[in-house]
Design an enzyme around this catalytic site. Structure first.
Site, PDB file in Angstrom:
ATOM      1  N   GLU A  22       0.807  -1.236   0.000  1.00 47.02           N
ATOM      2  CA  GLU A  22       0.000   0.000   0.000  1.00 47.02           C
ATOM      3  C   GLU A  22       0.837   1.282   0.000  1.00 47.02           C
ATOM      4  OE1 GLU A  22      -2.065   1.567   3.140  1.00 47.02           O
ATOM      5  OE2 GLU A  22      -0.212   1.711   4.280  1.00 47.02           O
ATOM      6  N   ASN A  23       2.147   1.177   0.267  1.00 51.72           N
ATOM      7  CA  ASN A  23       3.023   2.359   0.258  1.00 51.72           C
ATOM      8  C   ASN A  23       4.010   2.352  -0.916  1.00 51.72           C
ATOM      9  OD1 ASN A  23       3.028   1.836   3.703  1.00 51.72           O
ATOM     10  ND2 ASN A  23       2.265   3.727   2.816  1.00 51.72           N
ATOM     11  N   HIS A  60      -3.796   3.317   2.654  1.00 51.00           N
ATOM     12  CA  HIS A  60      -3.532   4.082   1.424  1.00 51.00           C
ATOM     13  C   HIS A  60      -4.024   3.361   0.168  1.00 51.00           C
ATOM     14  CE1 HIS A  60      -1.433   7.105   3.630  1.00 51.00           C
ATOM     15  NE2 HIS A  60      -0.479   6.282   4.055  1.00 51.00           N
ATOM     16  N   HIS A 118       5.806  -0.054  10.077  1.00 53.86           N
ATOM     17  CA  HIS A 118       7.093  -0.053   9.376  1.00 53.86           C
ATOM     18  C   HIS A 118       8.282  -0.388  10.273  1.00 53.86           C
ATOM     19  CE1 HIS A 118       5.509   2.702   5.882  1.00 53.86           C
ATOM     20  NE2 HIS A 118       4.700   1.695   6.181  1.00 53.86           N
TER      21      HIS A 118
HETATM   22 FE   FE2 Z   1      -0.428   1.905   6.322  1.00 58.94          FE
END
Ligand code: FE2
Length: 257
Positions: free
Chosen positions: A39-40, A68, A177
């Site tokens: 998603e990133n 996202h 993350h």
């Molecule tokens: Fe996220």
């Protein structure tokens, strides 16, 4: 069967790291099935068609998303591809699928994507209740169930571990993350890790440029986030599933510089 789950690809540099690392890693570790959270990937937010194609070329088996999901408008052109899964607890009727069922080595693997409700800034349905409904629907049709819980709060993720304990093969967290060191296989046979960590620039604030991030924190003024550059790490985890009884037997964290 060995399943590799890879944490949030951050930016095109993160994707590059995946491209150079994944083929060798798959071979060395005898990986049968690969899940990546993407998603990133494109510019740090969302997934473009170009990056989606590159993930397909890498032969990843399942792509999970998160907060996202809709950040790049391209997504609406391929969100219905069975390889890609967006959180299942988005409002009913939104495009795409909340889970996917895949074939691997004669087994059926379900991958479910969920999004947390604590500090996510997204109005979603209750992930605990939604996942129950999905499991009730699919449990007699699949051999293996894996859940990506894309969430900020460690407590919410740990609660999900207990909620799904013994009912699924693997619950892994994504979104923060930062890889956690709490991987385990529970007595009931569920592998768990609070967060896989990211696949992105090491010297960064969770993938973002340190200067821009610091400016935000120090001045409290709005500052555009920008992706960091430099060498990337690749984070994830590998689980071993017994080919006979489909019970999860081991989990190993992966952190590659
Ligand atoms: Fe996220």
């Amino acid at each position: 069967m060995r399943v590799l789950a890879i944490g949030d690809i951050v930016g095109e540099n993160g994707l590059e790291k995946l491209k150079v690392t994944l083929p060798k890693l798959k071979e060395e570790k005898n990986i049968d099935f690969v899940i990546v959270n993407a998603e990133n990937t494109s510019g740090g937010m969302g997934l473009t068609f170009k990056c989606f194609n590159e993930l397909q070329k890498l032969k990843v088996d399942s792509i999970t998303m998160g907060n996202h999901t809709w950040a790049k408008k391209d997504i609406f052109d391929f969100i219905n591809n069975p390889i890609i899964i967006r959180p299942a607890n988005y409002s009913e009727g939104v495009p795409g699928h909340g889970y996917g069922i895949y074939e691997c080595k004669g087994k059926k693997i379900a991958v479910i994507d969920l999004i947390g409700r604590t500090d996510m800034g997204i109005l979603s349905e209750n992930p605990f209740l939604v996942v129950d409904k999905i499991i009730n629907k699919i449990s007699d049709k699949v051999d293996i169930i894996i859940v990506d819980f894309h969430a900020e709060a460690t407590a919410e993720k740990i609660a999900m571990k207990y909620h799904l304990d013994g009912r699924v093969n693997f619950v892994f967290g994504t979104h923060t993350h930062v890889q956690t060191a709490d991987e385990e296989v529970t007595e009931k046979g569920t592998a768990y890790i609070t967060d896989l960590g990211m696949t992105g620039p090491k010297n960064s604030v969770i993938g973002m440029d340190t200067e821009a991030s610091l400016k935000r924190f120090i001045t409290s003024l709005p500052e555009r986030y920008k992706l960091a550059n430099g060498d990337c790490i690749l984070c994830g985890a590998i689980i071993d599933i017994n080919d006979e009884c489909c019970r999860t037997e081991n989990i190993d964290r992966i952190y590659l510089k």
